[in-house]
Enzyme design. Structure first.
Site, PDB file in Angstrom:
ATOM      1  N   LYS A   9       0.837  -1.201   0.000  1.00 45.69           N
ATOM      2  CA  LYS A   9       0.000   0.000   0.000  1.00 45.69           C
ATOM      3  C   LYS A   9       0.877   1.259   0.000  1.00 45.69           C
ATOM      4  O   LYS A   9       2.100   1.171   0.217  1.00 45.69           O
ATOM      5  CB  LYS A   9      -0.914  -0.031   1.228  1.00 45.69           C
ATOM      6  CG  LYS A   9      -1.954  -1.174   1.209  1.00 45.69           C
ATOM      7  CD  LYS A   9      -2.832  -1.094   2.452  1.00 45.69           C
ATOM      8  CE  LYS A   9      -3.899  -2.175   2.449  1.00 45.69           C
ATOM      9  NZ  LYS A   9      -4.803  -2.030   3.643  1.00 45.69           N
ATOM     10  N   TYR A  49     -12.407  -2.656  -3.713  1.00 42.53           N
ATOM     11  CA  TYR A  49     -13.001  -2.591  -2.382  1.00 42.53           C
ATOM     12  C   TYR A  49     -14.526  -2.595  -2.417  1.00 42.53           C
ATOM     13  O   TYR A  49     -15.150  -2.060  -1.508  1.00 42.53           O
ATOM     14  CB  TYR A  49     -12.484  -1.351  -1.648  1.00 42.53           C
ATOM     15  CG  TYR A  49     -11.084  -1.521  -1.086  1.00 42.53           C
ATOM     16  CD1 TYR A  49     -10.762  -2.601  -0.252  1.00 42.53           C
ATOM     17  CD2 TYR A  49     -10.080  -0.599  -1.373  1.00 42.53           C
ATOM     18  CE1 TYR A  49      -9.479  -2.759   0.259  1.00 42.53           C
ATOM     19  CE2 TYR A  49      -8.795  -0.753  -0.852  1.00 42.53           C
ATOM     20  CZ  TYR A  49      -8.503  -1.835  -0.037  1.00 42.53           C
ATOM     21  OH  TYR A  49      -7.237  -1.976   0.485  1.00 42.53           O
ATOM     22  N   PHE A  57     -15.300   3.578   6.929  1.00 45.42           N
ATOM     23  CA  PHE A  57     -13.899   3.788   6.552  1.00 45.42           C
ATOM     24  C   PHE A  57     -13.681   3.726   5.048  1.00 45.42           C
ATOM     25  O   PHE A  57     -12.549   3.869   4.582  1.00 45.42           O
ATOM     26  CB  PHE A  57     -12.979   2.792   7.277  1.00 45.42           C
ATOM     27  CG  PHE A  57     -13.251   1.335   6.999  1.00 45.42           C
ATOM     28  CD1 PHE A  57     -12.727   0.715   5.870  1.00 45.42           C
ATOM     29  CD2 PHE A  57     -14.036   0.576   7.860  1.00 45.42           C
ATOM     30  CE1 PHE A  57     -12.964  -0.625   5.604  1.00 45.42           C
ATOM     31  CE2 PHE A  57     -14.289  -0.769   7.605  1.00 45.42           C
ATOM     32  CZ  PHE A  57     -13.741  -1.370   6.460  1.00 45.42           C
ATOM     33  N   ARG A  85      -1.524 -14.244   4.282  1.00 47.40           N
ATOM     34  CA  ARG A  85      -2.291 -13.557   5.336  1.00 47.40           C
ATOM     35  C   ARG A  85      -1.677 -13.816   6.712  1.00 47.40           C
ATOM     36  O   ARG A  85      -1.702 -12.959   7.592  1.00 47.40           O
ATOM     37  CB  ARG A  85      -3.762 -13.928   5.256  1.00 47.40           C
ATOM     38  CG  ARG A  85      -4.409 -13.297   4.011  1.00 47.40           C
ATOM     39  CD  ARG A  85      -5.866 -13.625   3.857  1.00 47.40           C
ATOM     40  NE  ARG A  85      -6.701 -13.017   4.888  1.00 47.40           N
ATOM     41  CZ  ARG A  85      -7.139 -11.765   4.867  1.00 47.40           C
ATOM     42  NH1 ARG A  85      -6.804 -10.948   3.873  1.00 47.40           N
ATOM     43  NH2 ARG A  85      -7.912 -11.325   5.834  1.00 47.40           N
ATOM     44  N   THR A  91      -5.364  -7.191  10.828  1.00 47.52           N
ATOM     45  CA  THR A  91      -5.582  -5.861  10.242  1.00 47.52           C
ATOM     46  C   THR A  91      -5.012  -4.716  11.090  1.00 47.52           C
ATOM     47  O   THR A  91      -4.418  -3.784  10.548  1.00 47.52           O
ATOM     48  CB  THR A  91      -7.097  -5.616  10.066  1.00 47.52           C
ATOM     49  OG1 THR A  91      -7.659  -6.723   9.375  1.00 47.52           O
ATOM     50  CG2 THR A  91      -7.357  -4.347   9.285  1.00 47.52           C
ATOM     51  N   ARG A 102       2.829  -6.693   9.549  1.00 45.01           N
ATOM     52  CA  ARG A 102       2.148  -5.584  10.244  1.00 45.01           C
ATOM     53  C   ARG A 102       2.616  -5.459  11.692  1.00 45.01           C
ATOM     54  O   ARG A 102       2.797  -4.350  12.205  1.00 45.01           O
ATOM     55  CB  ARG A 102       0.636  -5.794  10.163  1.00 45.01           C
ATOM     56  CG  ARG A 102       0.087  -5.577   8.744  1.00 45.01           C
ATOM     57  CD  ARG A 102      -1.301  -6.178   8.602  1.00 45.01           C
ATOM     58  NE  ARG A 102      -1.963  -5.827   7.353  1.00 45.01           N
ATOM     59  CZ  ARG A 102      -3.076  -6.419   6.925  1.00 45.01           C
ATOM     60  NH1 ARG A 102      -3.637  -7.372   7.645  1.00 45.01           N
ATOM     61  NH2 ARG A 102      -3.624  -6.050   5.777  1.00 45.01           N
ATOM     62  N   HIS A 119      -1.924  -5.501   1.439  1.00 42.61           N
ATOM     63  CA  HIS A 119      -3.186  -6.202   1.225  1.00 42.61           C
ATOM     64  C   HIS A 119      -2.861  -7.585   0.680  1.00 42.61           C
ATOM     65  O   HIS A 119      -1.940  -7.727  -0.127  1.00 42.61           O
ATOM     66  CB  HIS A 119      -4.041  -5.444   0.192  1.00 42.61           C
ATOM     67  CG  HIS A 119      -5.159  -6.295  -0.345  1.00 42.61           C
ATOM     68  ND1 HIS A 119      -6.347  -6.465   0.324  1.00 42.61           N
ATOM     69  CD2 HIS A 119      -5.238  -7.067  -1.459  1.00 42.61           C
ATOM     70  CE1 HIS A 119      -7.123  -7.302  -0.372  1.00 42.61           C
ATOM     71  NE2 HIS A 119      -6.474  -7.678  -1.454  1.00 42.61           N
ATOM     72  N   GLU A 130      -9.234 -10.299  -8.026  1.00 47.73           N
ATOM     73  CA  GLU A 130      -8.305  -9.189  -7.814  1.00 47.73           C
ATOM     74  C   GLU A 130      -7.108  -9.256  -8.769  1.00 47.73           C
ATOM     75  O   GLU A 130      -6.642  -8.224  -9.248  1.00 47.73           O
ATOM     76  CB  GLU A 130      -7.830  -9.186  -6.353  1.00 47.73           C
ATOM     77  CG  GLU A 130      -8.960  -8.856  -5.376  1.00 47.73           C
ATOM     78  CD  GLU A 130      -8.579  -9.052  -3.914  1.00 47.73           C
ATOM     79  OE1 GLU A 130      -7.418  -9.440  -3.640  1.00 47.73           O
ATOM     80  OE2 GLU A 130      -9.445  -8.810  -3.052  1.00 47.73           O
TER      81      GLU A 130
HETATM   82  P1  ATP Z   1      -7.365  -8.064   6.777  1.00 38.90           P
HETATM   83  O1  ATP Z   1      -8.750  -8.670   6.659  1.00 38.90           O
HETATM   84  O2  ATP Z   1      -6.324  -8.972   7.294  1.00 38.90           O
HETATM   85  O3  ATP Z   1      -7.325  -6.720   7.378  1.00 38.90           O
HETATM   86  P2  ATP Z   1      -7.589  -6.698   4.433  1.00 38.90           P
HETATM   87  O4  ATP Z   1      -6.552  -5.682   4.136  1.00 38.90           O
HETATM   88  O5  ATP Z   1      -8.194  -7.451   3.286  1.00 38.90           O
HETATM   89  O6  ATP Z   1      -6.938  -7.748   5.346  1.00 38.90           O
HETATM   90  P3  ATP Z   1     -10.240  -5.717   5.012  1.00 38.90           P
HETATM   91  O7  ATP Z   1     -11.094  -6.107   6.156  1.00 38.90           O
HETATM   92  O8  ATP Z   1     -10.589  -6.246   3.660  1.00 38.90           O
HETATM   93  O9  ATP Z   1      -8.739  -6.032   5.346  1.00 38.90           O
HETATM   94  O10 ATP Z   1     -10.233  -4.139   4.979  1.00 38.90           O
HETATM   95  C1  ATP Z   1      -9.548  -3.477   3.970  1.00 38.90           C
HETATM   96  C2  ATP Z   1      -8.713  -2.375   4.561  1.00 38.90           C
HETATM   97  O11 ATP Z   1      -9.559  -1.362   5.088  1.00 38.90           O
HETATM   98  C3  ATP Z   1      -7.832  -2.778   5.740  1.00 38.90           C
HETATM   99  O12 ATP Z   1      -6.612  -3.356   5.364  1.00 38.90           O
HETATM  100  C4  ATP Z   1      -7.630  -1.444   6.415  1.00 38.90           C
HETATM  101  O13 ATP Z   1      -6.673  -0.653   5.712  1.00 38.90           O
HETATM  102  C5  ATP Z   1      -8.988  -0.814   6.251  1.00 38.90           C
HETATM  103  N1  ATP Z   1      -9.878  -1.127   7.359  1.00 38.90           N
HETATM  104  C6  ATP Z   1     -10.560  -2.281   7.553  1.00 38.90           C
HETATM  105  N2  ATP Z   1     -11.311  -2.238   8.649  1.00 38.90           N
HETATM  106  C7  ATP Z   1     -11.094  -1.010   9.188  1.00 38.90           C
HETATM  107  C8  ATP Z   1     -11.590  -0.320  10.341  1.00 38.90           C
HETATM  108  N3  ATP Z   1     -12.467  -0.889  11.169  1.00 38.90           N
HETATM  109  N4  ATP Z   1     -11.136   0.931  10.566  1.00 38.90           N
HETATM  110  C9  ATP Z   1     -10.275   1.511   9.738  1.00 38.90           C
HETATM  111  N5  ATP Z   1      -9.776   0.919   8.622  1.00 38.90           N
HETATM  112  C10 ATP Z   1     -10.174  -0.304   8.352  1.00 38.90           C
END
Ligand code: ATP
Length: 136
Positions: A9, A49, A57, A85, A91, A102, A119, A130
């Site tokens: 990212k 997304y 968010f 992962r 996250t 992370r 990601h 994707e």
């Molecule tokens: P993971 O599920 O391990 O986080 P990911 O990157 O796919 O991997 P997602 O749940 O798909 O996570 O969310 C996408 C992104 O949105 C996150 O990586 C983070 O940057 C942001 N994000 C997710 N949930 C939140 C939250 N509750 N508050 C702020 N940002 C968030």
């Protein structure tokens, strides 16, 4: 063999962590298949997304993802989707386990979006979708 999409990212590219992240992926034994620097448009991010559209968010997330270049990686290996992962950690940078990307490298900046460096696709279906978005 399974493939996944990994994104470094904008925070990861800006902090010069692309090499360190790729080093961890390669050290684990996964194979780099393709790599490129991308400045994604809104359309691509909206598709990437789509599952988060409408969440609080979402807008800050898209703005963050537009804030600088991203490195897209096509990575192959046995069970690489699950394996990456696990390498990435959870996250939230604060609670991500030490030893993970992370947990070791991401910081909680107290902003609306978790700037969590990477990601990784979360299922074979999302990996296929994707990879097509970012590489085809
Ligand atoms: P993971 O599920 O391990 O986080 P990911 O990157 O796919 O991997 P997602 O749940 O798909 O996570 O969310 C996408 C992104 O949105 C996150 O990586 C983070 O940057 C942001 N994000 C997710 N949930 C939140 C939250 N509750 N508050 C702020 N940002 C968030």
């Amino acid at each position: 063999v399974e493939e996944t999409l990994v994104l470094v990212k904008p925070d990861g590219v800006a902090r010069n962590l692309t090499g360190e992240i790729l080093r961890r992926i390669e050290a684990k034994g996964y194979q780099l298949v393709d790599i490129k620097l991308v400045e994604p448009d809104r359309e691509l991010l909206a598709q990437h997304y789509e599952e988060h559209q409408g969440k609080p968010f979402y807008e800050p997330l898209v703005e963050f993802m537009e804030s600088g270049p991203i490195v897209a990686l096509r990575i192959a290996g046995n069970r690489v989707i699950e394996g990456f992962r696990s390498l990435a950690g959870t996250t939230d940078p604060t609670t991500a386990a030490p030893g993970t990307i992370r947990g070791d490298l991401a910081r909680d900046w107290g902003l609306a979006v978790q700037q969590n460096l990477v990601h990784g696709s979360d299922s074979p279906e999302s990996a296929e979708r994707e990879l097509a978005l970012w590489f085809d």
